[in-house]
Write a protein that holds these residues in place. Structure first.
Motif, PDB file in Angstrom:
ATOM      1  N   ALA A   8      87.065 -33.684 -19.500  1.00 43.13           N
ATOM      2  CA  ALA A   8      85.810 -34.166 -20.094  1.00 43.13           C
ATOM      3  C   ALA A   8      85.469 -35.565 -19.605  1.00 43.13           C
ATOM      4  O   ALA A   8      84.309 -35.855 -19.275  1.00 43.13           O
ATOM      5  CB  ALA A   8      85.921 -34.150 -21.617  1.00 43.13           C
ATOM      6  N   GLN A   9      86.457 -36.429 -19.536  1.00 45.66           N
ATOM      7  CA  GLN A   9      86.195 -37.798 -19.084  1.00 45.66           C
ATOM      8  C   GLN A   9      85.857 -37.843 -17.603  1.00 45.66           C
ATOM      9  O   GLN A   9      85.034 -38.656 -17.173  1.00 45.66           O
ATOM     10  CB  GLN A   9      87.396 -38.692 -19.403  1.00 45.66           C
ATOM     11  CG  GLN A   9      87.573 -38.923 -20.896  1.00 45.66           C
ATOM     12  CD  GLN A   9      88.697 -39.876 -21.210  1.00 45.66           C
ATOM     13  OE1 GLN A   9      89.103 -40.673 -20.377  1.00 45.66           O
ATOM     14  NE2 GLN A   9      89.220 -39.783 -22.420  1.00 45.66           N
ATOM     15  N   THR A  10      86.473 -36.966 -16.829  1.00 40.55           N
ATOM     16  CA  THR A  10      86.126 -36.885 -15.402  1.00 40.55           C
ATOM     17  C   THR A  10      84.674 -36.466 -15.231  1.00 40.55           C
ATOM     18  O   THR A  10      83.936 -37.047 -14.422  1.00 40.55           O
ATOM     19  CB  THR A  10      87.049 -35.887 -14.682  1.00 40.55           C
ATOM     20  OG1 THR A  10      88.404 -36.316 -14.791  1.00 40.55           O
ATOM     21  CG2 THR A  10      86.671 -35.771 -13.208  1.00 40.55           C
ATOM     22  N   SER A  11      84.249 -35.474 -15.998  1.00 40.93           N
ATOM     23  CA  SER A  11      82.845 -35.033 -15.938  1.00 40.93           C
ATOM     24  C   SER A  11      81.905 -36.156 -16.304  1.00 40.93           C
ATOM     25  O   SER A  11      80.839 -36.325 -15.688  1.00 40.93           O
ATOM     26  CB  SER A  11      82.629 -33.834 -16.871  1.00 40.93           C
ATOM     27  OG  SER A  11      83.358 -32.711 -16.418  1.00 40.93           O
ATOM     28  N   ALA A  12      82.283 -36.952 -17.302  1.00 41.59           N
ATOM     29  CA  ALA A  12      81.447 -38.084 -17.717  1.00 41.59           C
ATOM     30  C   ALA A  12      81.348 -39.131 -16.615  1.00 41.59           C
ATOM     31  O   ALA A  12      80.268 -39.676 -16.348  1.00 41.59           O
ATOM     32  CB  ALA A  12      82.019 -38.707 -18.997  1.00 41.59           C
ATOM     33  N   ARG A  17      77.941 -41.266 -11.790  1.00 41.64           N
ATOM     34  CA  ARG A  17      77.802 -41.407 -10.332  1.00 41.64           C
ATOM     35  C   ARG A  17      76.704 -40.505  -9.778  1.00 41.64           C
ATOM     36  O   ARG A  17      76.557 -40.381  -8.561  1.00 41.64           O
ATOM     37  CB  ARG A  17      79.126 -41.059  -9.644  1.00 41.64           C
ATOM     38  CG  ARG A  17      80.340 -41.832 -10.162  1.00 41.64           C
ATOM     39  CD  ARG A  17      80.316 -43.298  -9.804  1.00 41.64           C
ATOM     40  NE  ARG A  17      81.512 -43.957 -10.269  1.00 41.64           N
ATOM     41  CZ  ARG A  17      82.666 -44.005  -9.606  1.00 41.64           C
ATOM     42  NH1 ARG A  17      82.771 -43.403  -8.429  1.00 41.64           N
ATOM     43  NH2 ARG A  17      83.705 -44.641 -10.098  1.00 41.64           N
ATOM     44  N   GLY A  18      75.953 -39.854 -10.656  1.00 46.39           N
ATOM     45  CA  GLY A  18      74.825 -39.039 -10.213  1.00 46.39           C
ATOM     46  C   GLY A  18      75.167 -37.632  -9.798  1.00 46.39           C
ATOM     47  O   GLY A  18      74.373 -36.972  -9.123  1.00 46.39           O
ATOM     48  N   GLU A  55      89.046 -41.403 -13.443  1.00 49.38           N
ATOM     49  CA  GLU A  55      88.342 -42.085 -12.347  1.00 49.38           C
ATOM     50  C   GLU A  55      88.863 -41.628 -10.985  1.00 49.38           C
ATOM     51  O   GLU A  55      88.101 -41.465 -10.029  1.00 49.38           O
ATOM     52  CB  GLU A  55      88.494 -43.610 -12.481  1.00 49.38           C
ATOM     53  CG  GLU A  55      87.823 -44.214 -13.695  1.00 49.38           C
ATOM     54  CD  GLU A  55      88.619 -44.024 -14.986  1.00 49.38           C
ATOM     55  OE1 GLU A  55      89.791 -43.547 -14.915  1.00 49.38           O
ATOM     56  OE2 GLU A  55      88.069 -44.333 -16.058  1.00 49.38           O
ATOM     57  N   SER A  56      90.186 -41.399 -10.904  1.00 49.06           N
ATOM     58  CA  SER A  56      90.776 -40.957  -9.644  1.00 49.06           C
ATOM     59  C   SER A  56      90.345 -39.532  -9.305  1.00 49.06           C
ATOM     60  O   SER A  56      90.063 -39.220  -8.145  1.00 49.06           O
ATOM     61  CB  SER A  56      92.310 -41.016  -9.731  1.00 49.06           C
ATOM     62  OG  SER A  56      92.737 -42.331  -9.980  1.00 49.06           O
ATOM     63  N   VAL A  57      90.292 -38.680 -10.323  1.00 49.53           N
ATOM     64  CA  VAL A  57      89.841 -37.304 -10.098  1.00 49.53           C
ATOM     65  C   VAL A  57      88.385 -37.310  -9.633  1.00 49.53           C
ATOM     66  O   VAL A  57      88.015 -36.615  -8.686  1.00 49.53           O
ATOM     67  CB  VAL A  57      89.992 -36.458 -11.376  1.00 49.53           C
ATOM     68  CG1 VAL A  57      89.528 -35.019 -11.111  1.00 49.53           C
ATOM     69  CG2 VAL A  57      91.434 -36.457 -11.866  1.00 49.53           C
ATOM     70  N   ALA A  58      87.560 -38.110 -10.307  1.00 54.75           N
ATOM     71  CA  ALA A  58      86.142 -38.192  -9.948  1.00 54.75           C
ATOM     72  C   ALA A  58      85.976 -38.672  -8.504  1.00 54.75           C
ATOM     73  O   ALA A  58      85.159 -38.132  -7.752  1.00 54.75           O
ATOM     74  CB  ALA A  58      85.406 -39.115 -10.912  1.00 54.75           C
ATOM     75  N   GLU A  59      86.755 -39.672  -8.118  1.00 49.84           N
ATOM     76  CA  GLU A  59      86.661 -40.186  -6.749  1.00 49.84           C
ATOM     77  C   GLU A  59      87.032 -39.111  -5.732  1.00 49.84           C
ATOM     78  O   GLU A  59      86.408 -39.004  -4.672  1.00 49.84           O
ATOM     79  CB  GLU A  59      87.570 -41.410  -6.577  1.00 49.84           C
ATOM     80  CG  GLU A  59      87.077 -42.651  -7.284  1.00 49.84           C
ATOM     81  CD  GLU A  59      85.751 -43.179  -6.753  1.00 49.84           C
ATOM     82  OE1 GLU A  59      85.409 -42.879  -5.586  1.00 49.84           O
ATOM     83  OE2 GLU A  59      85.049 -43.878  -7.496  1.00 49.84           O
TER      84      GLU A  59
END
Length: 203
Positions: A8-12, A17-18, A55-59
């Motif tokens: 959930a936090q990764t999705s947020a 980041r658009g 944040e690392s997953v999102a990156e």
């Protein structure tokens, strides 16, 4: 931090980041990173989960989805966040033309190995087609089409037009010549005209 919370936090983070990413894709990447950390550090996955930061997953997802990255054309579940929630009133004959444009662009993308673009544009065809199902037939009938969908369709048809011109995308990339060159030569003009038609209703 529980697995679902990391997802959930990764999705947020991705939304800030658009990018909007299918939840199942986010879950898959989180699971992959947890397994990788566990193997590298010699610990069980429950312990490794505490070392995986949203944040690392999102990156990692952002890097994989970058259009300039190798293999980005195979990243299906990533879409730009649609910030324009308005609808536009579009004559049904125009909406029908845009569905056809989306299908044509999707066919070119699929046949030339760009599954990401094909998936996106076919979703747009479905979205615009769905708007047509709520109106009756006859002249002068109009449909309400999402403005964001029109903008995305214009962008993606222009993108496909560029790939046909610049990268030699073909309606039949079999390597043999059987008159597809004539179709390919005229396609960028047609796709750009369709893009202009879509943008006409974006105000």
């Amino acid at each position: 931090m529980e697995f679902k919370a990391v997802v959930a936090q990764t999705s947020a983070v991705l939304l800030t980041r658009g990018l909007e990413v299918e939840p199942v894709a986010v879950r898959d990447v989180v699971a992959l990173m947890v397994r990788s950390v566990a193997e590298r550090m010699g610990m069980d996955q429950e312990e490794a989960l505490h070392l995986v930061r949203p944040e690392s997953v999102a990156e990692a997802i952002i890097a994989a989805a970058d259009p300039d990255s190798e293999g980005a054309e195979h990243v299906y579940a990533v879409r730009p966040v649609r910030v324009d929630a308005r609808t536009a009133v579009v004559p049904v004959e125009v909406a029908g033309r845009l569905v056809m444009a989306a299908a044509q662009a999707g066919k070119y993308a699929a046949l030339n190995g760009d599954g990401r673009t094909a998936s996106h544009v076919l979703d747009l065809a479905t979205e615009i087609g769905a708007a047509l199902t709520v109106v009756g037939g006859g002249d002068g009938i109009e449909a309400e089409v999402p403005v964001g969908g029109l903008t995305e369709l214009a962008d993606v048809t222009e993108f496909v037009a560029l790939r046909v011109e610049r990268d030699g995308w073909s309606i039949c990339p079999c390597g043999e010549e059987h008159d597809q060159a004539e179709t390919d030569a005229g396609m960028p003009v047609t796709l750009r005209a369709d893009a202009a038609l879509a943008r006409r209703y974006v105000r």
